[in-house]
Design a protein around this motif. Structure first.
Motif, PDB file in Angstrom:
ATOM      1  N   PHE A  40       0.755  -1.126   0.128  1.00  0.00           N
ATOM      2  CA  PHE A  40       0.097  -0.032   0.139  1.00  0.00           C
ATOM      3  C   PHE A  40       0.854   0.919  -0.073  1.00  0.00           C
ATOM      4  CE2 PHE A  40      -2.177   3.508   2.191  1.00  0.00           C
ATOM      5  CZ  PHE A  40      -3.352   3.502   1.303  1.00  0.00           C
ATOM      6  N   TYR A  41       1.963   1.284   0.673  1.00  0.00           N
ATOM      7  CA  TYR A  41       2.778   2.367   0.840  1.00  0.00           C
ATOM      8  C   TYR A  41       3.635   2.684  -0.604  1.00  0.00           C
ATOM      9  CZ  TYR A  41       6.929   5.127   1.767  1.00  0.00           C
ATOM     10  OH  TYR A  41       8.033   6.060   1.596  1.00  0.00           O
ATOM     11  N   LEU A  42       4.121   1.330  -1.037  1.00  0.00           N
ATOM     12  CA  LEU A  42       4.695   1.740  -2.293  1.00  0.00           C
ATOM     13  C   LEU A  42       3.721   2.162  -3.699  1.00  0.00           C
ATOM     14  CD1 LEU A  42       6.865  -1.359  -2.395  1.00  0.00           C
ATOM     15  CD2 LEU A  42       7.544   1.079  -2.218  1.00  0.00           C
ATOM     16  N   LEU A  43       2.564   1.772  -3.481  1.00  0.00           N
ATOM     17  CA  LEU A  43       1.568   2.267  -4.309  1.00  0.00           C
ATOM     18  C   LEU A  43       1.327   3.644  -4.317  1.00  0.00           C
ATOM     19  CD1 LEU A  43      -0.470   1.512  -6.595  1.00  0.00           C
ATOM     20  CD2 LEU A  43      -2.232   1.137  -4.799  1.00  0.00           C
ATOM     21  N   ALA A  44       1.116   4.097  -2.810  1.00  0.00           N
ATOM     22  CA  ALA A  44       0.693   5.660  -2.650  1.00  0.00           C
ATOM     23  C   ALA A  44       1.696   6.497  -2.895  1.00  0.00           C
ATOM     24  CB  ALA A  44       0.237   5.769  -1.188  1.00  0.00           C
ATOM     25  N   ILE A  45       2.954   6.037  -2.749  1.00  0.00           N
ATOM     26  CA  ILE A  45       4.424   6.962  -2.857  1.00  0.00           C
ATOM     27  C   ILE A  45       4.650   7.092  -4.359  1.00  0.00           C
ATOM     28  CG2 ILE A  45       6.195   5.157  -2.501  1.00  0.00           C
ATOM     29  CD1 ILE A  45       6.000   8.824  -1.316  1.00  0.00           C
ATOM     30  N   ALA A  54      15.359  18.422  -5.309  1.00  0.00           N
ATOM     31  CA  ALA A  54      15.410  17.658  -4.047  1.00  0.00           C
ATOM     32  C   ALA A  54      14.166  16.895  -3.718  1.00  0.00           C
ATOM     33  CB  ALA A  54      16.159  18.638  -2.820  1.00  0.00           C
ATOM     34  N   THR A  55      13.072  17.708  -3.871  1.00  0.00           N
ATOM     35  CA  THR A  55      11.719  17.098  -3.361  1.00  0.00           C
ATOM     36  C   THR A  55      11.358  15.803  -4.314  1.00  0.00           C
ATOM     37  OG1 THR A  55      11.170  19.077  -2.455  1.00  0.00           O
ATOM     38  CG2 THR A  55       9.397  17.421  -3.068  1.00  0.00           C
ATOM     39  N   LEU A  56      11.583  16.094  -5.506  1.00  0.00           N
ATOM     40  CA  LEU A  56      11.368  15.174  -6.660  1.00  0.00           C
ATOM     41  C   LEU A  56      12.284  13.843  -6.462  1.00  0.00           C
ATOM     42  CD1 LEU A  56      10.807  17.067  -9.835  1.00  0.00           C
ATOM     43  CD2 LEU A  56       9.035  16.134  -8.499  1.00  0.00           C
ATOM     44  N   LEU A  57      13.808  14.160  -6.170  1.00  0.00           N
ATOM     45  CA  LEU A  57      14.626  13.033  -6.151  1.00  0.00           C
ATOM     46  C   LEU A  57      14.209  12.395  -4.872  1.00  0.00           C
ATOM     47  CD1 LEU A  57      17.912  14.560  -7.356  1.00  0.00           C
ATOM     48  CD2 LEU A  57      16.314  12.579  -8.360  1.00  0.00           C
ATOM     49  N   GLY A  58      13.730  13.217  -3.677  1.00  0.00           N
ATOM     50  CA  GLY A  58      13.371  12.544  -2.391  1.00  0.00           C
ATOM     51  C   GLY A  58      12.244  11.709  -2.564  1.00  0.00           C
ATOM     52  N   LEU A  59      11.124  11.815  -3.290  1.00  0.00           N
ATOM     53  CA  LEU A  59      10.199  11.109  -3.399  1.00  0.00           C
ATOM     54  C   LEU A  59      10.693   9.713  -4.148  1.00  0.00           C
ATOM     55  CD1 LEU A  59       7.507  13.605  -4.754  1.00  0.00           C
ATOM     56  CD2 LEU A  59       7.402  12.247  -2.697  1.00  0.00           C
ATOM     57  N   SER A  60      11.514   9.938  -5.288  1.00  0.00           N
ATOM     58  CA  SER A  60      12.069   8.701  -5.744  1.00  0.00           C
ATOM     59  C   SER A  60      12.859   7.772  -4.709  1.00  0.00           C
ATOM     60  CB  SER A  60      13.022   8.939  -6.818  1.00  0.00           C
ATOM     61  OG  SER A  60      12.476   9.726  -7.759  1.00  0.00           O
ATOM     62  N   VAL A  70      18.809   4.074 -10.961  1.00  0.00           N
ATOM     63  CA  VAL A  70      19.581   3.628  -9.856  1.00  0.00           C
ATOM     64  C   VAL A  70      18.867   3.196  -8.804  1.00  0.00           C
ATOM     65  CG1 VAL A  70      21.618   3.768  -8.579  1.00  0.00           C
ATOM     66  CG2 VAL A  70      21.894   4.193 -10.928  1.00  0.00           C
ATOM     67  N   MET A  71      18.047   4.434  -8.527  1.00  0.00           N
ATOM     68  CA  MET A  71      17.209   4.175  -7.197  1.00  0.00           C
ATOM     69  C   MET A  71      15.960   3.026  -7.508  1.00  0.00           C
ATOM     70  SD  MET A  71      16.290   7.794  -5.688  1.00  0.00           S
ATOM     71  CE  MET A  71      17.035   9.061  -6.862  1.00  0.00           C
ATOM     72  N   LEU A  72      15.585   2.807  -8.617  1.00  0.00           N
ATOM     73  CA  LEU A  72      14.649   1.977  -9.007  1.00  0.00           C
ATOM     74  C   LEU A  72      15.241   0.600  -8.862  1.00  0.00           C
ATOM     75  CD1 LEU A  72      12.178   0.661 -10.109  1.00  0.00           C
ATOM     76  CD2 LEU A  72      12.715   1.211 -12.399  1.00  0.00           C
ATOM     77  N   ILE A  73      16.589   0.268  -9.552  1.00  0.00           N
ATOM     78  CA  ILE A  73      17.296  -0.894  -9.221  1.00  0.00           C
ATOM     79  C   ILE A  73      17.552  -1.217  -7.751  1.00  0.00           C
ATOM     80  CG2 ILE A  73      19.297  -1.982  -9.806  1.00  0.00           C
ATOM     81  CD1 ILE A  73      19.571  -0.521 -12.307  1.00  0.00           C
ATOM     82  N   PHE A  74      18.020  -0.090  -7.011  1.00  0.00           N
ATOM     83  CA  PHE A  74      18.285  -0.383  -5.658  1.00  0.00           C
ATOM     84  C   PHE A  74      16.936  -0.894  -4.925  1.00  0.00           C
ATOM     85  CE2 PHE A  74      18.200   1.597  -1.160  1.00  0.00           C
ATOM     86  CZ  PHE A  74      19.131   0.836  -0.918  1.00  0.00           C
ATOM     87  N   HIS A  75      15.676  -0.262  -5.173  1.00  0.00           N
ATOM     88  CA  HIS A  75      14.477  -0.733  -4.663  1.00  0.00           C
ATOM     89  C   HIS A  75      14.145  -1.910  -5.148  1.00  0.00           C
ATOM     90  CE1 HIS A  75      13.702   3.752  -4.428  1.00  0.00           C
ATOM     91  NE2 HIS A  75      13.792   3.427  -3.055  1.00  0.00           N
TER      92      HIS A  75
END
Length: 86
Positions: free
Chosen positions: A6-11, A36-42, A72-77
């Motif tokens: 649910f958290y992942l869907l929402a974020i 920074a906000t856009l990258l932070g959300l990622s 890179v963040m997507l791969i990490f996640h």
């Protein structure tokens, strides 16, 4: 695990919407969402939504910080999720 999904869907939805809003504001020369906000959300789990927002809205695709950082963040996640399920 239900709460994590649910958290992942929402974020990711929030991240996608943020990229769309920022693109619209960029076109109209209005206030912008900080990078920074856009990258932070990622970073906090919205990397899929961010990548989809980048692709669909054609937004931030030329900036190296986004062009390379978000995938890179997507791969990490994905690696984290893989280890959570196994």
């Amino acid at each position: 695990m239900k709460y994590l999904l649910f958290y992942l869907l929402a974020i990711n939805l929030i991240s996608f919407i943020a990229y769309g809003i920022d693109k619209r504001k960029a076109i109209k020369n209005k206030w912008r969402i900080k990078e920074a906000t856009l990258l932070g959300l990622s970073f906090i789990g919205g990397s899929i939504g961010a990548l989809m927002g980048m692709i669909i809205f054609h937004h931030k695709t030329k900036k190296p910080r986004f062009k390379f950082g978000v995938p890179v963040m997507l791969i990490f996640h994905l690696v984290i999720l893989f280890f959570c399920y196994h």
